[in-house]
Design an enzyme around this catalytic site. Structure first.
Site, short mmCIF file in Angstrom:
data_model
loop_
_atom_site.label_atom_id
_atom_site.label_comp_id
_atom_site.label_asym_id
_atom_site.label_seq_id
_atom_site.Cartn_x
_atom_site.Cartn_y
_atom_site.Cartn_z
N ARG A 55 0.84 -1.21 0.00
CA ARG A 55 0.00 0.00 0.00
C ARG A 55 0.87 1.26 0.00
O ARG A 55 0.56 2.25 -0.63
CB ARG A 55 -0.91 0.04 1.24
N HIS A 105 -8.15 7.18 10.40
CA HIS A 105 -7.73 5.78 10.34
C HIS A 105 -6.21 5.63 10.21
O HIS A 105 -5.72 4.58 9.81
CB HIS A 105 -8.43 5.06 9.18
N CYS A 116 5.71 1.79 23.18
CA CYS A 116 5.85 3.09 23.85
C CYS A 116 5.02 4.19 23.19
O CYS A 116 4.96 5.31 23.69
CB CYS A 116 7.32 3.51 23.91
P1 NAD Z 1 -15.17 2.02 0.36
O1 NAD Z 1 -14.29 1.30 -0.61
O2 NAD Z 1 -16.02 1.22 1.25
O3 NAD Z 1 -16.15 2.98 -0.48
C1 NAD Z 1 -15.67 3.75 -1.55
C2 NAD Z 1 -16.80 4.61 -2.07
O4 NAD Z 1 -16.28 5.45 -3.09
C3 NAD Z 1 -17.98 3.83 -2.68
O5 NAD Z 1 -19.18 4.38 -2.21
C4 NAD Z 1 -17.82 4.07 -4.19
O6 NAD Z 1 -19.07 4.19 -4.84
C5 NAD Z 1 -17.12 5.42 -4.22
N1 NAD Z 1 -16.27 5.65 -5.38
C6 NAD Z 1 -15.53 4.75 -6.07
N2 NAD Z 1 -14.86 5.35 -7.07
C7 NAD Z 1 -15.19 6.66 -7.00
C8 NAD Z 1 -14.83 7.81 -7.76
N3 NAD Z 1 -13.99 7.73 -8.82
N4 NAD Z 1 -15.36 9.02 -7.41
C9 NAD Z 1 -16.22 9.12 -6.36
N5 NAD Z 1 -16.59 8.06 -5.61
C10 NAD Z 1 -16.08 6.86 -5.92
O7 NAD Z 1 -14.22 2.98 1.17
P2 NAD Z 1 -14.46 3.85 2.48
O8 NAD Z 1 -15.88 4.29 2.58
O9 NAD Z 1 -13.37 4.83 2.52
O10 NAD Z 1 -14.26 2.86 3.72
C11 NAD Z 1 -13.63 1.64 3.74
C12 NAD Z 1 -12.37 1.50 4.59
O11 NAD Z 1 -11.27 1.18 3.74
C13 NAD Z 1 -11.93 2.73 5.32
O12 NAD Z 1 -11.62 2.35 6.63
C14 NAD Z 1 -10.66 3.21 4.63
O13 NAD Z 1 -9.72 3.64 5.60
C15 NAD Z 1 -10.14 1.98 3.95
N6 NAD Z 1 -9.50 2.26 2.62
C16 NAD Z 1 -8.63 3.31 2.42
C17 NAD Z 1 -8.05 3.56 1.15
C18 NAD Z 1 -7.04 4.72 0.95
O14 NAD Z 1 -6.45 5.18 1.92
N7 NAD Z 1 -6.81 5.23 -0.28
C19 NAD Z 1 -8.36 2.70 0.09
C20 NAD Z 1 -9.26 1.63 0.33
C21 NAD Z 1 -9.82 1.43 1.60
ZN ZN Z 2 8.97 2.34 21.32
#
Ligand code: NAD
Ligand code: ZN
Length: 230
Positions: A55, A105, A116
């Site tokens: 990642r 997150h 620590c």
């Molecule tokens: P999710 O994957 O559950 O939802 C993503 C949302 O974005 C969906 O509703 C989808 O329809 C929408 N989407 C997809 N492509 C899009 C675009 N081009 N434009 C606008 N909207 C778009 O993710 P979430 O709601 O962030 O939650 C899931 C968990 O996964 C969280 O805890 C998050 O921290 C983690 N996560 C983080 C990342 C990152 O840091 N880039 C990536 C994946 C998951």
């Molecule tokens: Zn430490």
């Protein structure tokens, strides 16, 4: 005017960072219970580090997109007090010029000592038993909030939601709590609520307004509208 913006994986999707549910995406190749829980880390620390190392590498090669830049512009314009809360662990908002981003997150580019509590910039590759630079305990982990752990900065987020005139959720599915509950919290305190997403989220009916489309189109459009109404 005070605006609180909650972003999710959809904001970074067009930068090439897969969302949670992307078919064939990074998340689907791994079992969530194994890579995103404290129990999974205790069982297979090598696998969990491998997942976050990947990642981190993805994040390092990705670039901010027009939606990240529009949000940074809105914040810098001074037309409103803009609080950016993100569930994303990438640093693309910062690299677009946004300030004081609240990473509820955690951040993939940071490391945390489970012993620590010391935090530092993560090296490209982390592995089990890497020593903490502060206390030397072999207890380093990614500075990520896993399922079952308490998100960071909940007090600051609660305070911002209580004062918000407008709450905007961008690219988040509304499936992961407590973030999914922010819209109700903001409403309860009198904020108008707007959802910007590719498709209606699980919580779409709780918003005053929903606009659908890819983030790189609908976020800059909305920001332009806000800046024009000054
Ligand atoms: P999710 O994957 O559950 O939802 C993503 C949302 O974005 C969906 O509703 C989808 O329809 C929408 N989407 C997809 N492509 C899009 C675009 N081009 N434009 C606008 N909207 C778009 O993710 P979430 O709601 O962030 O939650 C899931 C968990 O996964 C969280 O805890 C998050 O921290 C983690 N996560 C983080 C990342 C990152 O840091 N880039 C990536 C994946 C998951
Ligand atoms: Zn430490």
């Amino acid at each position: 005017m005070r605006i609180v913006i909650l972003s999710g994986a959809g904001l970074s999707a067009e930068s090439g960072l897969g969302t949670f549910r992307d078919v064939g995406g990074l998340w689907q190749k791994y079992d969530l219970e194994e890579v995103a829980t404290p129990e999974g880390f205790a069982r297979k620390p090598g696998l969990v580090h491998q997942f976050y190392n990947a990642r981190r590498a993805n994040c390092a090669t990705a670039s901010p997109n027009d939606a990240h830049r529009a949000l940074a512009d809105l914040q810098q314009s001074g037309m409103a007090e803009v609080t950016l809360v993100t569930q994303n662990i990438d640093d693309l908002l910062e690299r677009a010029g946004a300030r004081d981003v609240i990473h509820m997150h955690g951040q993939v580019m940071r490391a945390l000592c489970a012993d620590c509590g010391h935090r530092w910039d993560a090296p490209a590759i982390m592995q089990p038993h890497d020593p903490c630079p502060a206390c030397l305990a072999p207890a380093t982990r990614p500075d990520i909030v896993w399922f079952g752990e308490i998100p960071y900065h909940m007090d600051a987020i609660g305070a911002a939601l209580a004062r918000a005139d407008l709450f905007v959720a961008i690219g988040t599915s509304g499936a992961v709590y407590p973030a999914a509950g922010f819209v109700q919290e903001a409403r309860h305190h009198g904020a108008r609520t707007l959802e910007l997403n590719l498709e209606p989220s699980d919580t779409a009916r709780l918003f005053d307004e929903t606009r659908l489309g890819p983030a790189t189109r609908i976020v800059p459009d909305w920001v332009r509208e806000m800046l024009n109404q000054r």
